[in-house]
Design an enzyme around this catalytic site. Structure first.
Site: not given
Ligand code: GNR
Ligand code: NI
Length: 164
Positions: A51, A46, A91-92, A133-134, A137
């Protein structure tokens, strides 16, 4: 298409609340394509627009094993949720760390697709986890916010060391 640089914690742009998408123009289509390329290259399941430094309520996802089920979430909302479960998460924007977070195992999502058409779906497991999670963000929240302050401080120190 192009891959975009991914911001890392503690970049303040990851903490800003994003704005509703109102226009489904060519610029948005290009951004969505670039976000998919960036997500697949990372690799990740994702990626939220903030981000990559764009303050819009938009995320892309692909939780399939074959990486052949791209999904766009514009202005996403959780309609319903059930069954909490502890799941391992990464997480990236917080590279090289993973930890357990309690999430809902089933969610009902309403969002717009890349053309602005509304859709609803039910998800469970990894896809449900990724949707939460998204959306976090897009609200300026990171999964490490659910961890103890001790763990969060340790992660912050590690990332600061890695960034220099
Ligand atoms: O690639 C990712 N893997 C992942 C694993 C468990 C729960 C959430 C995720 S999302 C993450 C990519 C990312 O940082 N998206 O914002
Ligand atoms: Ni993330």
């Amino acid at each position: 298409m192009a891959t975009l640089p991914i911001l890392h914690h503690p970049d303040p742009r990851l903490r800003k609340k994003t704005a509703l998408v109102g226009r489904f123009d060519a610029e948005l289509q290009r951004l969505i394509d670039d976000m998919f390329e960036t997500m697949y290259a990372a690799p990740g399941v994702g990626l939220a627009a903030n981000q990559v430094g764009v303050q819009l309520r938009l995320a892309v996802m692909d939780c399939s094993e074959e990486h052949d089920q791209p999904m766009v979430m514009v202005n996403p909302e959780l309609l319903d949720h059930q069954e909490r479960q502890e799941m391992e998460e990464g997480c990236l924007s917080v590279p090289d760390t993973r930890d357990k977070v309690t999430r809902f195992n089933r969610v009902r999502l309403r969002a717009l697709d890349r053309n602005g058409q509304p859709y609803e779906l039910e998800a469970e497991g990894l896809m449900a986890q990724c949707i939460q999670h998204e959306i976090d963000h897009l609200n300026g929240k990171l999964y490490i916010d659910y961890l103890s302050s001790l763990k969060r401080e340790r992660i912050r120190r590690q990332l600061r060391k890695a960034a220099t």
